[in-house]
Design a protein around this motif. Structure first.
Motif, PDB file in Angstrom:
ATOM      1  N   ASP A 263      32.973  25.228  36.772  1.00  0.00           N
ATOM      2  CA  ASP A 263      33.744  25.646  37.950  1.00  0.00           C
ATOM      3  C   ASP A 263      35.064  26.306  37.548  1.00  0.00           C
ATOM      4  OD1 ASP A 263      31.765  24.661  39.620  1.00  0.00           O
ATOM      5  OD2 ASP A 263      32.881  22.843  40.165  1.00  0.00           O
ATOM      6  N   VAL A 264      35.759  25.698  36.590  1.00  0.00           N
ATOM      7  CA  VAL A 264      37.049  26.248  36.147  1.00  0.00           C
ATOM      8  C   VAL A 264      36.851  27.606  35.485  1.00  0.00           C
ATOM      9  CG1 VAL A 264      38.970  25.935  34.526  1.00  0.00           C
ATOM     10  CG2 VAL A 264      38.185  24.014  35.932  1.00  0.00           C
TER      11      VAL A 264
ATOM     12  N   HIS B  26      37.321  33.466  35.577  1.00  0.00           N
ATOM     13  CA  HIS B  26      36.673  34.783  35.478  1.00  0.00           C
ATOM     14  C   HIS B  26      36.893  35.598  36.750  1.00  0.00           C
ATOM     15  CE1 HIS B  26      33.780  37.818  34.317  1.00  0.00           C
ATOM     16  NE2 HIS B  26      33.187  37.659  35.481  1.00  0.00           N
ATOM     17  N   GLN B  27      36.770  34.962  37.895  1.00  0.00           N
ATOM     18  CA  GLN B  27      36.926  35.655  39.167  1.00  0.00           C
ATOM     19  C   GLN B  27      38.369  36.048  39.452  1.00  0.00           C
ATOM     20  OE1 GLN B  27      35.181  32.768  41.802  1.00  0.00           O
ATOM     21  NE2 GLN B  27      33.098  33.563  41.498  1.00  0.00           N
TER      22      GLN B  27
ATOM     23  N   ALA C 190      43.497  42.728  35.237  1.00  0.00           N
ATOM     24  CA  ALA C 190      43.047  43.838  34.387  1.00  0.00           C
ATOM     25  C   ALA C 190      43.727  43.800  33.027  1.00  0.00           C
ATOM     26  CB  ALA C 190      43.340  45.169  35.088  1.00  0.00           C
ATOM     27  N   SER C 191      44.910  43.195  32.908  1.00  0.00           N
ATOM     28  CA  SER C 191      45.626  43.156  31.632  1.00  0.00           C
ATOM     29  C   SER C 191      45.156  42.031  30.720  1.00  0.00           C
ATOM     30  CB  SER C 191      47.128  43.016  31.887  1.00  0.00           C
ATOM     31  OG  SER C 191      47.392  41.799  32.539  1.00  0.00           O
ATOM     32  N   SER C 192      44.296  41.097  31.202  1.00  0.00           N
ATOM     33  CA  SER C 192      43.870  40.001  30.342  1.00  0.00           C
ATOM     34  C   SER C 192      42.604  40.300  29.601  1.00  0.00           C
ATOM     35  CB  SER C 192      43.685  38.696  31.067  1.00  0.00           C
ATOM     36  OG  SER C 192      43.655  38.715  32.417  1.00  0.00           O
TER      37      SER C 192
END
Length: 51
Positions: free
Chosen positions: A38-39, A44-45, A49-51
């Motif tokens: 879940d985490v 992810h969601q 954009a910078s990661s």
């Protein structure tokens, strides 16, 4: 899990791990795997954009 406003917008994550044997340990392992999934899904969601 706790998220706070430490260091700007980055959440601070705290967690506690418990180790058990036998049936209780297997049930806990399944629950922990579900929570971790879940985490990771949430992260992810909500990635930028910078990661």
């Amino acid at each position: 899990m706790t998220a706070t406003g430490a260091r700007g917008d980055e959440p601070e994550v705290q967690f506690e791990v418990t180790v058990l044997d036998g049936d209780a340990g297997r049930r806990l392992a399944v629950l922990q795997a579900e929570v971790i999934l879940d985490v990771l899904t949430w992260l992810h969601q909500h990635r930028t954009a910078s990661s």
